[in-house]
Design an enzyme around this catalytic site. Structure first.
Site, PDB file in Angstrom:
ATOM      1  N   ASP A   9       0.807  -1.210   0.000  1.00 13.97           N
ATOM      2  CA  ASP A   9       0.000   0.000   0.000  1.00 13.97           C
ATOM      3  C   ASP A   9       0.849   1.272   0.000  1.00 13.97           C
ATOM      4  O   ASP A   9       0.608   2.185  -0.797  1.00 13.97           O
ATOM      5  CB  ASP A   9      -0.922  -0.016   1.219  1.00 13.97           C
ATOM      6  CG  ASP A   9      -1.674   1.293   1.407  1.00 13.97           C
ATOM      7  OD1 ASP A   9      -2.831   1.374   1.000  1.00 13.97           O
ATOM      8  OD2 ASP A   9      -1.088   2.239   1.984  1.00 13.97           O
ATOM      9  N   VAL A  52      -5.082   2.574   0.053  1.00 15.69           N
ATOM     10  CA  VAL A  52      -5.095   1.912  -1.254  1.00 15.69           C
ATOM     11  C   VAL A  52      -5.518   0.453  -1.099  1.00 15.69           C
ATOM     12  O   VAL A  52      -6.324  -0.063  -1.881  1.00 15.69           O
ATOM     13  CB  VAL A  52      -3.728   2.024  -1.943  1.00 15.69           C
ATOM     14  CG1 VAL A  52      -3.741   1.276  -3.278  1.00 15.69           C
ATOM     15  CG2 VAL A  52      -3.357   3.484  -2.176  1.00 15.69           C
ATOM     16  N   ASP A  53      -4.986  -0.222  -0.089  1.00 14.29           N
ATOM     17  CA  ASP A  53      -5.412  -1.599   0.187  1.00 14.29           C
ATOM     18  C   ASP A  53      -6.914  -1.668   0.447  1.00 14.29           C
ATOM     19  O   ASP A  53      -7.617  -2.530  -0.085  1.00 14.29           O
ATOM     20  CB  ASP A  53      -4.677  -2.149   1.408  1.00 14.29           C
ATOM     21  CG  ASP A  53      -3.350  -2.798   1.057  1.00 14.29           C
ATOM     22  OD1 ASP A  53      -3.122  -3.095  -0.130  1.00 14.29           O
ATOM     23  OD2 ASP A  53      -2.547  -3.021   1.972  1.00 14.29           O
ATOM     24  N   LEU A  54      -7.395  -0.784   1.296  1.00 18.31           N
ATOM     25  CA  LEU A  54      -8.810  -0.816   1.669  1.00 18.31           C
ATOM     26  C   LEU A  54      -9.708  -0.517   0.473  1.00 18.31           C
ATOM     27  O   LEU A  54     -10.729  -1.188   0.259  1.00 18.31           O
ATOM     28  CB  LEU A  54      -9.077   0.181   2.794  1.00 18.31           C
ATOM     29  CG  LEU A  54      -8.380  -0.132   4.126  1.00 18.31           C
ATOM     30  CD1 LEU A  54      -8.534   1.033   5.087  1.00 18.31           C
ATOM     31  CD2 LEU A  54      -8.935  -1.398   4.739  1.00 18.31           C
TER      32      LEU A  54
END
Length: 387
Positions: free
Chosen positions: A147, A179-181
């Site tokens: 991320d 970004v991951d989420l």
């Protein structure tokens, strides 16, 4: 009820860390049966991302708070897919699955006969989702990524932080892995769309979701600003690039967020602040003018806000319909009456760890929080060995 919308859907979860598990937790929250495949003896890396940990009385069983945040409602089995026996078990599970989610580097699972084409031959209805840093093709497809890398590479950090010349100037990442989420949310939407399409066609689908793609899309209005104007957005601290005044101000005893979204709101704010003439001043009468003259306006307001307490300001704002917001600590967040009313904290009982606190999925808002299962211990749902 929405929390049973995916009842009967089986998800084989080969993902780890955050983006993939965030997606599969969404699917579990919507009623899917999610089986998380983990490396024997080690499991998902985030099991070790602590402290803090939730432990049993003897200190033998534990879950990291990080792991808890994205793995509720899942079953855990420990399988080494790199062995012939492990790969065969994965294929057997995939044969019965509706969805498979994985986030290994591009091409990794192909080496073990667990890629989409191989599993599609066994189960043509399988929706197969791959989450990678850079996608399945292109000059960087074979590279890993986290991320933080994509917050920088995708542009987010270029305009996040204090401007040059101010104390603490420089690029900053967000406080969570945004970004991951967001990738997990895009992936959830893609899976649901693929399942809906399968209902019409009877066929599964391959989904290629890349963190880089999401990071670029996440720029939203900042990217659009650049594409329209040709000018790259600059770091502006807490200020909004398109609305003003829309930032943090210091009061006599703390900070608040002033969020003016239109000229009428600005006029009401000026009345509350005892600066009605500002709303008629050509330099500040329109949002575009306020953006053009923001440094001068910011200084004027920085002088006004310390003349009253935060409570005095916010009471007046509420009465006049001026948008504002607090900057809460976590303690204040979870003590807030609206957060309590929305039942955003829920808990599940684990057989050895007891009460496991979690954040309710926002998709399941409404009266009464639906029950959920606690995140699993590593291999908790493995079949017992034969005697």
């Amino acid at each position: 009820m929405l929390h049973q919308a995916l009842a009967g859907i089986k998800v084989l979860d080969l993902s780890r860390i955050l983006a993939g598990p965030w997606c599969t937790q969404n699917l579990a929250d919507l009623g899917a049966e999610v089986t998380k495949v983990e490396r024997p003896g080690h499991g998902d890396d985030t099991r070790g991302w602590g402290p803090p940990y939730l432990q049993d009385a003897e200190g033998e069983d534990s879950l990291s708070a990080y792991f808890i945040c994205c793995n509720r409602g899942k079953r855990s089995v420990a399988i080494d897919y790199a062995t012939p026996e492990g790969a065969a078990r994965i294929r057997a599970l995939a044969l019965e699955a509706d969805v498979l989610v994985e986030n290994f580097k591009a091409g990794t699972l192909r080496r073990y006969g667990l890629d989409y084409e191989a599993l599609k031959a066994l189960n043509p209805r399988l929706v197969y989702l791959s989450i990678t840093g850079f996608g399945q093709s292109g000059p960087m497809a074979d590279k890993p990524g986290y991320d933080y890398v994509f917050q920088g590479m995708g542009g987010l950090m270029s305009y996040t932080g204090h401007p040059d010349g101010q104390p603490g100037a420089g690029p900053l990442r967000t406080g969570v892995a945004v970004v991951d989420l967001t990738t997990g949310m895009y992936a959830t939407s893609a899976v649901l769309a693929a399942l809906l399409r399968r209902h019409a066609t009877g066929k599964g689908e391959y989904l290629d979701i890349a963190l880089l793609d999401v990071a670029v899309a996440l720029n939203a209005n900042q990217a659009s600003n650049y594409l329209v104007s040709g000018r790259a957005p600059q770091r502006s601290g807490n200020a909004h690039p398109n609305c003003a005044p829309y930032e943090v101000f210091r009061c006599a005893d703390g900070h608040l967020i002033l969020a003016i979204g239109n000229d009428a709101q600005f006029a009401r704010f000026c009345d509350v602040a005892g600066r009605a003439a500002l709303a008629a001043d050509a330099r500040y009468a329109t949002n575009s003018a306020r953006i053009e003259n923001l440094p001068a306006l910011r200084q004027l307001l920085a002088d006004v806000f310390p003349t009253r307490t935060r409570q005095a300001w916010t009471d007046a704002f509420d009465a006049a319909g001026v948008p504002w917001g607090p900057i809460n600590s976590m303690e204040e967040v979870f003590a807030h009456p609206q957060v309590r009313h929305r039942q955003l904290v829920q808990a599940a009982e684990h057989p050895t760890l007891g009460r496991v606190p979690m954040i309710r999925n926002p998709m399941l808002a409404g009266a009464g929080a639906p029950p959920c299962a606690a995140p699993p211990l590593l291999g908790e749902h493995d079949a017992p060995s034969p005697a």
